[in-house]
Design a protein around this motif. Structure first.
Motif: not given
Length: 233
Positions: A110-122, A199-214
């Motif tokens: 999760g930390l890797f995904g947050y750093i690499f996919f979420a931040n470095l790749l934008g 769950t643990a890896a997704l808290v940092y990468t997907v977020g925690n917003v409960i809504k229909m994905p668009d």
């Protein structure tokens, strides 16, 4: 000793079956009375805590993650079993890497995904960032199960195909892969279970917003995260 081994085997099987029936029955008995049409409403509100958005997000993540991970995992296993030379240094490195990845805690992914996919790749916190992180997590599982399935195919299948004039590529896709499909599907099912329950890896990468994905770049909440959040609240 044979009768003792026989009794222990049957006892273990009956106990496992009993626990499975007990858990499924407990969930059904306690859960069915609370199932209402409002639980499947597209909108999540304070008064109506619908699980439909989380269900849709989970399905999207399962399909997207498998689309990313399965081709890489299956083709890597095919290379390791069918094309690589025995004792190759590259094969040893790949196998050591997969074994190492399989033992890393999900929070580190999760930390890797947050750093690499979420931040470095934008990509920010999004479904795509979560799927890419999960794809790396389940890749060792798919590689190992596919590799073992391919190894279980007798060499006589390969020799018979070669003797009829088929090349290695045709042999792999027409003879070996169809015979190994049950084992490959078993690995994919295990991977789906890990995707759904993570769950643990997704808290940092997907977020925690409960809504229909668009879209793949929107935030969301899977069923596992939804259950965790309700338990915390």
């Amino acid at each position: 000793m044979d009768w003792a081994r026989f009794l222990l085997t049957w006892a273990a099987g009956i106990f496992t079956l009993f626990m499975l029936i007990y858990m499924v029955g407990f969930i059904l008995i306690r859960g069915i009375p609370h199932i209402k049409p409002s639980l499947f409403s597209p909108a999540y509100t304070v008064d109506n805590q619908s699980l439909f958005p989380a269900l849709v997000t989970t399905l999207i993540m399962v399909v997207t993650t498998l689309v990313i991970a399965v081709p890489f995992g299956v083709f890597t296993a095919i290379y390791l079993v069918e094309y690589s030379k025995r004792g190759s240094r590259l094969v040893q490195v790949i196998r050591m890497t997969t074994e190492t990845l399989a033992g890393i805690p999900s929070i580190v992914f999760g930390l890797f995904g947050y750093i690499f996919f979420a931040n470095l790749l934008g990509w920010r916190r999004s479904i795509l960032a979560g799927c890419s992180t999960l794809a790396i997590m389940i890749l060792p599982l798919i590689i190992r199960t596919t590799e073992e399935s391919l190894k279980s195919i007798p060499d006589s299948y390969r020799e018979g195909s070669f003797s009829l004039g088929a090349g290695r590529l045709r042999t792999v896709f027409r003879v070996i892969l169809p015979s190994a499909m049950p084992g490959i599907f078993a690995g994919i099912i295990l991977a789906v279970g890990r995707i759904v329950g993570e769950t643990a890896a997704l808290v940092y990468t997907v977020g925690n917003v409960i809504k229909m994905p668009d879209g793949l770049f929107s935030q969301g909440r899977t069923l596992a995260l939804h259950v965790y959040q309700l338990a915390v609240e």
